[in-house]
Design an enzyme around this catalytic site. Structure first.
Site, PDB file in Angstrom:
ATOM      1  N   LYS A 156       0.826  -1.212   0.000  1.00 26.22           N
ATOM      2  CA  LYS A 156       0.000   0.000   0.000  1.00 26.22           C
ATOM      3  C   LYS A 156       0.865   1.270   0.000  1.00 26.22           C
ATOM      4  O   LYS A 156       2.078   1.211   0.237  1.00 26.22           O
ATOM      5  CB  LYS A 156      -0.949  -0.050   1.198  1.00 26.22           C
ATOM      6  CG  LYS A 156      -1.979  -1.191   1.111  1.00 26.22           C
ATOM      7  CD  LYS A 156      -2.973  -1.100   2.262  1.00 26.22           C
ATOM      8  CE  LYS A 156      -4.059  -2.159   2.157  1.00 26.22           C
ATOM      9  NZ  LYS A 156      -5.065  -2.013   3.248  1.00 26.22           N
TER      10      LYS A 156
ATOM     11  N   ASN B  64      -2.188   0.385   6.612  1.00 27.63           N
ATOM     12  CA  ASN B  64      -1.702  -0.857   7.217  1.00 27.63           C
ATOM     13  C   ASN B  64      -0.798  -1.672   6.289  1.00 27.63           C
ATOM     14  O   ASN B  64      -0.738  -2.893   6.372  1.00 27.63           O
ATOM     15  CB  ASN B  64      -2.872  -1.678   7.773  1.00 27.63           C
ATOM     16  CG  ASN B  64      -3.868  -2.084   6.715  1.00 27.63           C
ATOM     17  OD1 ASN B  64      -3.697  -1.763   5.546  1.00 27.63           O
ATOM     18  ND2 ASN B  64      -4.909  -2.805   7.108  1.00 27.63           N
TER      19      ASN B  64
ATOM     20  N   GLU C 165      -9.648 -10.058  -7.735  1.00 32.58           N
ATOM     21  CA  GLU C 165      -8.708  -8.950  -7.504  1.00 32.58           C
ATOM     22  C   GLU C 165      -7.514  -9.022  -8.453  1.00 32.58           C
ATOM     23  O   GLU C 165      -7.078  -7.989  -8.974  1.00 32.58           O
ATOM     24  CB  GLU C 165      -8.249  -8.978  -6.040  1.00 32.58           C
ATOM     25  CG  GLU C 165      -9.379  -8.608  -5.084  1.00 32.58           C
ATOM     26  CD  GLU C 165      -9.055  -8.828  -3.619  1.00 32.58           C
ATOM     27  OE1 GLU C 165      -9.936  -8.587  -2.778  1.00 32.58           O
ATOM     28  OE2 GLU C 165      -7.915  -9.241  -3.304  1.00 32.58           O
TER      29      GLU C 165
ATOM     30  N   HIS D 121      -2.191  -5.386   1.543  1.00 32.38           N
ATOM     31  CA  HIS D 121      -3.491  -6.028   1.349  1.00 32.38           C
ATOM     32  C   HIS D 121      -3.290  -7.531   1.175  1.00 32.38           C
ATOM     33  O   HIS D 121      -2.258  -7.959   0.659  1.00 32.38           O
ATOM     34  CB  HIS D 121      -4.156  -5.459   0.081  1.00 32.38           C
ATOM     35  CG  HIS D 121      -5.355  -6.240  -0.355  1.00 32.38           C
ATOM     36  ND1 HIS D 121      -6.581  -6.082   0.243  1.00 32.38           N
ATOM     37  CD2 HIS D 121      -5.514  -7.208  -1.297  1.00 32.38           C
ATOM     38  CE1 HIS D 121      -7.451  -6.910  -0.335  1.00 32.38           C
ATOM     39  NE2 HIS D 121      -6.823  -7.606  -1.268  1.00 32.38           N
TER      40      HIS D 121
ATOM     41  N   TYR E 122     -12.495  -1.478  -3.551  1.00 25.12           N
ATOM     42  CA  TYR E 122     -13.058  -1.607  -2.202  1.00 25.12           C
ATOM     43  C   TYR E 122     -14.572  -1.394  -2.180  1.00 25.12           C
ATOM     44  O   TYR E 122     -15.120  -1.015  -1.136  1.00 25.12           O
ATOM     45  CB  TYR E 122     -12.365  -0.621  -1.256  1.00 25.12           C
ATOM     46  CG  TYR E 122     -10.974  -1.072  -0.840  1.00 25.12           C
ATOM     47  CD1 TYR E 122     -10.804  -2.193  -0.027  1.00 25.12           C
ATOM     48  CD2 TYR E 122      -9.836  -0.384  -1.253  1.00 25.12           C
ATOM     49  CE1 TYR E 122      -9.537  -2.617   0.354  1.00 25.12           C
ATOM     50  CE2 TYR E 122      -8.567  -0.805  -0.863  1.00 25.12           C
ATOM     51  CZ  TYR E 122      -8.424  -1.920  -0.059  1.00 25.12           C
ATOM     52  OH  TYR E 122      -7.174  -2.346   0.320  1.00 25.12           O
TER      53      TYR E 122
HETATM   54  P1  GDP Z   1      -8.345  -6.422   5.500  1.00 25.99           P
HETATM   55  O1  GDP Z   1      -9.021  -7.555   4.783  1.00 25.99           O
HETATM   56  O2  GDP Z   1      -7.532  -6.871   6.689  1.00 25.99           O
HETATM   57  O3  GDP Z   1      -7.542  -5.524   4.578  1.00 25.99           O
HETATM   58  O4  GDP Z   1      -9.494  -5.512   6.147  1.00 25.99           O
HETATM   59  P2  GDP Z   1     -10.911  -5.020   5.595  1.00 25.99           P
HETATM   60  O5  GDP Z   1     -11.294  -5.731   4.332  1.00 25.99           O
HETATM   61  O6  GDP Z   1     -11.871  -5.070   6.752  1.00 25.99           O
HETATM   62  O7  GDP Z   1     -10.666  -3.475   5.291  1.00 25.99           O
HETATM   63  C1  GDP Z   1     -10.053  -3.053   4.079  1.00 25.99           C
HETATM   64  C2  GDP Z   1      -9.083  -1.938   4.393  1.00 25.99           C
HETATM   65  O8  GDP Z   1      -9.828  -0.791   4.869  1.00 25.99           O
HETATM   66  C3  GDP Z   1      -8.091  -2.228   5.514  1.00 25.99           C
HETATM   67  O9  GDP Z   1      -6.977  -2.985   5.104  1.00 25.99           O
HETATM   68  C4  GDP Z   1      -7.714  -0.825   5.953  1.00 25.99           C
HETATM   69  O10 GDP Z   1      -6.773  -0.215   5.033  1.00 25.99           O
HETATM   70  C5  GDP Z   1      -9.044  -0.101   5.844  1.00 25.99           C
HETATM   71  N1  GDP Z   1      -9.811  -0.139   7.119  1.00 25.99           N
HETATM   72  C6  GDP Z   1     -10.385  -1.217   7.721  1.00 25.99           C
HETATM   73  N2  GDP Z   1     -11.011  -0.869   8.853  1.00 25.99           N
HETATM   74  C7  GDP Z   1     -10.838   0.471   8.983  1.00 25.99           C
HETATM   75  C8  GDP Z   1     -11.253   1.426   9.960  1.00 25.99           C
HETATM   76  O11 GDP Z   1     -11.935   1.101  10.950  1.00 25.99           O
HETATM   77  N3  GDP Z   1     -10.886   2.739   9.748  1.00 25.99           N
HETATM   78  C9  GDP Z   1     -10.144   3.111   8.665  1.00 25.99           C
HETATM   79  N4  GDP Z   1      -9.811   4.410   8.527  1.00 25.99           N
HETATM   80  N5  GDP Z   1      -9.735   2.242   7.718  1.00 25.99           N
HETATM   81  C10 GDP Z   1     -10.065   0.927   7.869  1.00 25.99           C
END
Ligand code: GDP
Length: 139
Positions: A11, A114, A128, A117, A51
């Protein structure tokens, strides 16, 4: 190939800080083979499409802005049990909850920025990967 492929992005935060090489080394040492890789920059529309599943979430606009803020490295990886082994290697979404030694524990700045991905299912891995690479490029 179901079960053997996963898709990842290094990222914008991790790329900007020069951590791509260190992250790729961890990935390769864990036994993943790089099948396709490219440096690219997402438009807001392309980040939003990637997303789309999160479009009703409160953080969606911030996520789109962040993911289109700088270059990313898109990578297709191959290994047995690729999706779940890679999710273990990257750690929890929130780096504060990520296990020691995971990529997010080592390199993530926040729950949003973070570092990396990882696809969450075999089906999504193929969707994807197709979002970034043609079939010809992937195999
Ligand atoms: P992943 O599968 O671990 O990447 O997590 P998710 O699919 O739930 O979320 C996609 C991405 O959205 C995450 O990797 C983060 O970059 C972002 N994200 C997830 N939860 C949060 C949150 O509570 N706040 C913010 N600002 N970003 C989030």
């Amino acid at each position: 190939m179901a079960g053997k492929l996963t898709f990842t992005m290094i990222k914008p935060d991790a790329f900007a800080e020069g951590n791509s090489g260190a992250i790729l080394k961890i990935i390769e040492e864990a036994g993943f083979a790089v099948k396709a890789m490219k440096l690219t920059k997402l438009s807001p529309a392309k980040a939003g499409g990637f997303y789309a599943v999160h479009k009703e979430r409160p953080f969606f606009n911030d996520l789109v802005n962040y993911m289109s803020s700088g270059p990313i490295v898109a990578i297709v990886l191959e290994k047995d049990n690729a999706v779940s082994d890679f999710r273990k290697l990257i750690g929890a979404t929130n780096p504060a909850e990520a296990a020691e030694g995971t990529i997010r524990k080592l390199y993530a700045k926040s729950i949003e920025a973070n570092a990396i991905h990882g696809s969450d299912s075999d089906e999504n891995a193929l969707i994807e990967a197709s979002y970034f690479f043609s079939e010809l490029e992937r195999y």
